[in-house]
Design a protein around this motif. Structure first.
Motif, short mmCIF file in Angstrom:
data_model
loop_
_atom_site.label_atom_id
_atom_site.label_comp_id
_atom_site.label_asym_id
_atom_site.label_seq_id
_atom_site.Cartn_x
_atom_site.Cartn_y
_atom_site.Cartn_z
N VAL A 188 0.81 -1.18 -0.12
CA VAL A 188 -0.03 0.02 0.12
C VAL A 188 0.96 1.23 0.01
O VAL A 188 0.75 2.23 -0.89
CB VAL A 188 -0.81 0.06 1.12
CG1 VAL A 188 -1.48 1.37 1.42
CG2 VAL A 188 -2.06 -1.08 1.04
N ASP A 235 -6.17 0.76 -8.78
CA ASP A 235 -7.07 0.21 -7.57
C ASP A 235 -6.18 -0.89 -6.71
O ASP A 235 -5.27 -1.29 -6.92
CB ASP A 235 -7.71 -0.66 -8.44
CG ASP A 235 -9.17 0.13 -9.37
OD1 ASP A 235 -9.44 1.22 -9.05
OD2 ASP A 235 -9.45 -0.59 -9.96
N LEU A 236 -6.66 -0.63 -5.51
CA LEU A 236 -6.01 -1.14 -4.30
C LEU A 236 -6.38 -2.77 -4.32
O LEU A 236 -5.61 -3.58 -3.70
CB LEU A 236 -6.27 -0.41 -3.06
CG LEU A 236 -5.90 0.85 -2.73
CD1 LEU A 236 -6.48 1.56 -1.63
CD2 LEU A 236 -4.49 1.03 -2.95
N ASN A 252 -6.02 -5.16 -1.01
CA ASN A 252 -5.33 -4.26 0.04
C ASN A 252 -5.97 -3.04 0.50
O ASN A 252 -5.46 -2.30 1.29
CB ASN A 252 -3.92 -3.83 -0.56
CG ASN A 252 -2.96 -4.71 -0.83
OD1 ASN A 252 -2.95 -5.69 0.16
ND2 ASN A 252 -2.03 -4.84 -1.95
N GLN A 253 -7.30 -2.92 -0.05
CA GLN A 253 -8.22 -1.83 0.42
C GLN A 253 -8.52 -2.37 1.91
O GLN A 253 -9.49 -3.17 2.01
CB GLN A 253 -9.38 -1.77 -0.57
CG GLN A 253 -10.33 -0.46 -0.25
CD GLN A 253 -10.98 0.10 -1.11
OE1 GLN A 253 -10.92 -0.34 -2.42
NE2 GLN A 253 -12.19 0.75 -0.73
N GLN A 289 -10.67 4.91 0.35
CA GLN A 289 -8.94 5.06 0.70
C GLN A 289 -8.26 5.41 -0.28
O GLN A 289 -7.21 6.02 -0.16
CB GLN A 289 -8.54 3.37 1.24
CG GLN A 289 -7.19 3.23 1.55
CD GLN A 289 -6.80 1.90 1.84
OE1 GLN A 289 -7.42 1.02 1.80
NE2 GLN A 289 -5.27 1.68 2.02
N LYS A 290 -8.48 5.02 -1.54
CA LYS A 290 -7.82 5.62 -2.73
C LYS A 290 -7.85 7.13 -2.68
O LYS A 290 -6.70 7.91 -2.92
CB LYS A 290 -8.41 5.10 -3.84
CG LYS A 290 -7.78 5.44 -5.30
CD LYS A 290 -8.61 4.84 -6.41
CE LYS A 290 -7.68 5.31 -7.93
NZ LYS A 290 -8.54 4.88 -9.05
#
Length: 703
Positions: free
Chosen positions: A497, A508-509, A512-513, A518-519
């Motif tokens: 991250v 896109d995470l 790992n989001q 969060q992004k």
């Protein structure tokens, strides 16, 4: 008294040598006279006998020679060092071409030399010569060889009289010297009894005169003027003491106490006690705080022992430190009145620091659940159990949660094989980051209060704010991710991250989001971190230049109001204001260095806090090695002798390595974290300490 003693001792040693010369030389003359008398009697007997044709004519001629025509010989007597006696004899022979007769007699016991006062082996000598020229040569040779000369008489009656007088004089001198030594010893004992008080009294008087020498004399008013610093709370107390001193001294003129207004920076004074003084010394070793600057010692009282305990956490070792320190605290009155060694005095001075370190170590040890590296179920049974018969307590394989979470600290089952069970290490590593970011934020917040107190708005908006944004945009966000991961139990890779937050912030995470939005939050924080760097760099030098120009324009008008002031003060004031130039390039370079230092330091300082995890791991592993490889290994032999040896080695290793070396190591690392990572965010430490006149300080310097 020493000079008189030396003179008496020198006279005593000279008389002893004189007595030896009289005895040895007297023996030589006596034997020579006896031998001559015997030969003379033989010659007279032969002369009275019948003459023989074989009788020598020369002997008869010698006997009838006129005594007045015989050669008269002189002599010199004294003592010479035995090791130089051969050289002394050779030089005499060569200087006089053999026209002397030297007789030496060995002195059995060493003789105290009057000049040097040392024991020396010597010989008594007597030199016979003929003529004044030979006598002068002998005298010079005696001086060169350090030979002590003494007068001697051929008369036996006078010899006996001189020896008697010298013996009596020696007894008198001996008695005088002994009485003098006794008197000197008594006097020195009396002086020694009063010496400490006398010495302290002299030092007090000297300190008073030293302070009086710093006073200035007002010739017109015929008085002394003293300018100094005092705490505000002591103003009334000082006035009362001055009034009392005026009354006690029956002075006709009272002492005037007046508070002056000055632009000089006052000294710094922190009122401490026996508990807080050691923590204040830790801060003062870095630098003395400026007047009214935030004092890091207030926070150090808690943060220093806590950071130490994070690295040292073991409640068994903490109890050992606590017991050792309690001994110094319980007997502190006795130790404070004694003169201690350097190491003991250092430990005694920091006894309360070590006590706090021990208490915090017990606390963190209970959190880590380590007692000499051994976990205990102190607060209840473990929350995990085996669901399979092949499950082992030393591994995480097959463990499932069978009951409520362990109520306090780390679950005992977490202390398994390190390679299979990294939970405890992961906990310590992430906790180190959280602690580091929190303490660095505290340092930046304290810089805000410093700037606010000194009314430095530029530092508030162009140093405090961007620093706080930069630090928390990166490492504050990392701390948030750690807490969210702990709360949600997510399997997200935080390394991935943080790395791709910079490399690919718009990607896109995926898995790992950790939370919604969060992004977007990462992009905002990244932009904020990038903006904060030029925010710290560019505005401040230009604002300082503008501020200087405004102050410079107002300075030319300020001098008109001070026309009645001291001309020297006006000149200094004018010189300091009008001739001072603003070096924009120097200020800009300094701000550039400061910005680069903070940006790089934010990364390096955060990484530096990982030492908390590293030293905690090292301490735990060393403790585990000593327990497994020494104590348990000795226990497995079922031999009482091996067990005793194993216990002894375990105790020595625990005390020497874990309680001494590891304590010192953790102390130094905690000291570095406070000095470098914490205090450099807000603490300048370029002040000077308040050192009032005190007789107590004089006695402490004497100790």
């Amino acid at each position: 008294m020493n000079a008189n003693h030396e003179k008496l001792q020198q006279s005593y040693n000279e008389l002893k040598e004189y007595k030896l010369v009289m005895q040895k030389a007297g023996e030589f003359f006596q034997s020579a006279q006896s031998s001559a008398a015997a030969k003379q009697r033989e010659a007279e007997a032969e002369q009275r006998g019948e003459g023989s044709i074989d009788s020598p004519l020369l002997l008869e001629q010698e006997m009838v020679t006129d005594p007045s025509k015989q050669v008269k010989l002189g002599f010199v007597s004294g003592l010479v060092s035995r090791e130089r006696s051969l050289a002394f004899e050779r030089i005499l022979f060569r200087a006089t071409r053999g026209n002397v007769f030297l007789k030496q007699s060995v002195v059995e016991d060493p003789v105290t030399d009057p000049a040097s006062g040392e024991k020396v082996e010597k010989n008594v000598f007597i030199v016979f010569y003929s003529g004044e020229r030979a006598r002068n040569k002998i005298m010079k040779i005696c001086e060169v060889f350090g030979a002590n000369r003494y007068p001697f008489t051929e008369d036996l009656g006078k010899q006996f009289q001189i020896i008697t007088e010298v013996s009596g004089r020696l007894e008198e001198l001996k008695t005088t010297i002994d009485v003098g030594l006794v008197h000197q010893s008594n006097l020195l004992q009396t002086i020694a009894y009063h010496f400490e008080n006398w010495s302290l009294l002299v030092k007090k008087e000297k300190s008073i005169y030293h302070t009086l020498n710093m006073l200035s004399i007002d010739v017109s008013r015929k008085c002394l003027v003293a300018e100094g610093w005092c705490p505000v709370f002591a103003t009334n107390q000082i006035q009362n003491v001055l009034q009392k001193a005026t009354i006690d001294s029956s002075s006709q003129v009272g002492t005037i106490f007046h508070v002056l207004q000055t632009k000089e920076s006052p000294p710094t004074y922190f009122h401490t006690n026996k508990f807080t003084s050691a923590f204040q010394e830790i801060v003062d070793a870095y630098g003395i705080a400026k007047y009214q600057e935030a004092n890091p010692a207030v926070f150090t009282i808690i943060t220093f022992p806590f950071l130490f305990a994070v690295m040292f956490g073991d409640w068994g070792h903490g109890i050992c430190l606590c017991l050792a320190t309690s001994y110094f605290i319980i007997r502190e009155k006795k130790f404070s009145s004694q003169k201690l060694g350097d190491i003991t005095e250092m430990i005694f001075g920091g006894r309360y620091v070590i006590m706090m370190m021990a208490l915090f170590s017990i606390y963190t040890g209970l959190i880590y659940n380590e007692f000499f590296s051994v976990p205990f179920e102190l607060f209840g049974p473990s929350a995990y159990g085996c669901h399979d018969p092949s499950c082992s307590d030393a591994s995480t394989a097959g463990l499932v949660k069978v009951r409520a979470t362990y109520p306090f600290g780390v679950d005992p089952k977490w202390h398994g094989t390190r390679s299979e069970l990294p939970f405890l290490n992961s906990l310590k590593m992430k906790m180190s980051i959280l602690i580091g970011v929190a303490q660095m934020n505290l340092g930046i917040i304290l810089s805000y209060f410093n700037a606010k107190f000194f009314k430095n708005e530029i530092n508030i908006w162009y140093q405090f704010v961007p620093q706080l944004i930069f630090l928390n945009s990166l490492f504050g966000y990392l701390s948030l991710l750690i807490v969210v991961k702990w709360c949600t139990g997510s399997q997200a890779d935080l390394y991935h991250v943080m790395i791709y937050m910079f490399l690919s912030p718009t990607d896109d995470l995926g898995e790992n989001q950790l939370f919604f939005g969060q992004k977007f939050l990462q992009i905002v924080l990244l932009l904020a971190a990038l903006v904060s760097v030029p925010w710290m760099l560019f505005p401040k030098p230009f604002l300082l230049k503008k501020q200087h120009e405004e102050r410079h324009r107002g300075q030319s008008y300020a001098l008109l109001d001070s026309s009645d002031d001291d001309p020297l003060e006006m000149e200094l004031h004018h010189g300091s204001g009008s001739h001072e130039e603003f070096e924009f390039s120097e200020v800009f370079v300094h701000q550039l260095i400061h910005t680069i230092e903070f940006v790089l330091g934010a990364v390096s300082n955060t990484a530096s806090y990982l030492r908390l995890w590293a030293l905690s791991l090292a301490h735990s592993e060393l403790s585990s090695v000593f327990y497994d490889k020494v104590l348990l290994l000795a226990w497995g032999f079922n031999n009482i002798i091996i067990l005793i040896i194993g216990i002894f080695v375990f105790i020595c290793a625990t005390v020497g390595v874990l309680l001494v070396m590891e304590t010192l190591s953790a102390f130094l690392h905690a000291l570095r974290l406070h000095w470098v990572e914490f205090q450099n965010k807000f603490y300048e430490g370029d002040g000077y300490k308040f050192q009032p006149f005190s007789f107590a300080l004089v006695s402490e310097e004497d100790d």
